[in-house]
Enzyme design. Structure first.
Site: not given
Ligand code: GLN
Length: 488
Positions: A78, A153, A177
């Protein structure tokens, strides 16, 4: 070309048996990426020369008789993880030209384990998002239906694994995410216990929640990757000193659990909130499957579950507003042109460099932390966090693992929630509670609805990562949901 959907163990057999070389594997992956990535957008960039060099090195070591589980296995990182000398953008324009001066600990450890890094995967900017539509470098499409999102994400990592463009990929989970994109793309992903994997060299979003993990095509593969990544690191003050013996045991046992008589809790609140009948039926089938493997089920209650979303967004935004203050255009990252004062440098660099969602969160977090509002928002959210943590601890007095849905439903259409950020935030309703409590949790494929994958989430007590992977492995030995492939 070898089948692009082989798992790590199958690749191992081919590599060690001389039926395929790591170099051939890399070339096959690059050819497939060239063909498929323009449609999916999983990779932001490839590390072509470095991958070829690493593969040649792996081949030489294999030829000399070296045997090691990840030697020569092609993976993606990532783009939130620092990779020395390579671009590391975190999905943001503000880091468009930034080359990391060092490797993240997990990048270093996986390199020592012999993996071949194909390239860096796409993600929501600074890991803020649930659809991968917040990347400054374009969205990622879901390999199962290209008009839909892969989740976020870590959307690029999940889609790359699901599309056969990497055997595994690193990922991060602050509030969901890893698990949400794994669920929407039909792959397996773990968010380990907070502190189990070093955060050194992982660009910070919300440090008390951020956790590095991995996405792969099976629970066993996830265990192999996690084993190489996990463990104490002096460079991360929140890293835990616990060793990795539990993961070693699991791997040595071929993924088998030491006990089949586990008690599994079904949290009433999660099940009641699930609107999709198809999803409920799928989870019920998973439950029957696990029962037939000797596990016993009982209902449990986690009454504060739905306070998690508001608490998470207050805490995550507050921490982000502080963490992201380092991007000011002075030492690195984008700098706005024509600024005539220091304040103007900050203003133009940040206005031009950050996307809308990141700005929204910085503003929200700054507000929550400001004098006069701190008690009402930040402090209150911290209290909610404590209550949620206590409720998990109480549940784990009577059960060993929890089984829940990973997401509210199947992957949604691209653009469907883009204008409604509250609805977007609600996508994390089943994943934020365990993140706030620091519990290990994973998502594993458990079925399909209308041809689109669904995931089941397993949550365990702190440091029960190996147990969760063992349950998922047992489930995957008995089912083939994780073996299905998208028709790309
Ligand atoms: N979707 C969640 C957010 O927007 C989690 C994101 C994440 O785990 N990095 O914060």
């Amino acid at each position: 070309m070898p089948d692009p959907y082989l798992d790590i163990r199958e690749l191992r057999t081919l590599l060690d048996g001389g039926q395929c070389s790591a170099s051939e594997l890399v070339e096959a992956h690059f050819a497939r990426i060239e063909h498929i990535n323009p449609r999916l957008g999983c990779y932001l960039r490839l590390h072509e020369q470095a991958a070829r060099d690493a593969a040649a090195d792996a081949d030489a070591r294999i030829a000399q008789g070296e045997r090691s589980p990840l030697l020569g296995i092609p993976i993606a990182h990532k783009d939130i993880f620092c990779t020395k000398g390579e671009l590391t953008t975190c999905g943001s324009k503000i880091l468009e030209h930034w080359r990391a001066p060092y490797d993240a600990t997990i990048v270093e450890r996986l390199a020592q384990a012999g993996v071949v890094v194909l390239g860096k995967s796409n993600m929501d900017e600074f890991a803020m998002g649930s659809s991968n539509e917040n990347s400054a470098y374009g969205p990622v499409a879901n390999p199962w239906d290209e008009s839909r999102v892969p989740g976020g994400s870590s959307g690029g990592s999940a889609a790359a694994v699901a599309a056969g463009l990497a055997a595994a990929a690193t990922a991060t989970d602050t509030g969901g995410s890893i698990r949400q994109p794994a669920s929407l793309c039909g792959v397996t992903g773990i968010r380990p216990t907070y502190g189990r994997v070093s955060r050194f060299g992982m660009i910070a979003f919300a440090s008390s929640l951020d956790q590095a993990g991995v996405i792969a095509r099976s629970a066993y593969d996830v265990a192999l990757m996690l084993r190489a990544m996990a463990g104490f690191d002096t460079r991360d003050s929140t890293s835990n000193e616990r060793g990795v013996e539990d993961l070693d045991d699991l791997i040595a046992n071929d993924g088998a659990l030491s006990s089949a008589n586990l008690r599994i809790g079904l949290p009433r609140e999660y099940m009641d909130a699930l609107k999709s009948a198809g999803y409920a039926a799928t989870l019920d089938a998973a439950r029957c499957e696990l029962e037939s493997l000797g596990m016993r089920f009982e209902d449990v209650s986690l009454p504060s579950t739905f306070a998690a979303i508001p608490a998470y967004y207050v805490l995550a935004c507050s921490e982000a507003s502080s963490n992201l203050s380092r991007f000011d255009g002075v030492r690195y990252g984008h700098r706005g042109e024509d600024a005539e004062s220091l304040e103007e440098v900050y203003r133009s660099s940040r206005s031009e460099g950050f996307g809308a969602e990141v700005k929204r969160r910085i503003l929200t977090g700054t507000y929550c932390l400001s004098y006069g509002y701190y008690d009402a928002y930040y402090k209150k959210a911290m209290r909610v966090r404590r209550v949620i943590r206590d409720e998990f601890a109480r549940a784990f007095e009577s059960v060993d693992v929890l089984l829940t849905p990973s997401t509210p439903g199947i992957a949604f259409k691209r653009g469907e929630l883009a204008g409604d950020h509250i609805a977007m935030y609600q996508q994390d309703c089943f994943t934020t509670p365990a993140a706030l409590a620091g519990q290990p949790c994973l998502s594993m494929p458990c079925g399909f609805d209308g041809g689109l994958p669904l995931g089941a989430q397993l949550i365990g007590p702190h440091f029960s990562d190996a147990r969760l992977l063992g349950v998922a492995h047992a489930f995957q030995q008995a089912t083939d949901h994780h073996r299905q492939r998208p028709a790309l």
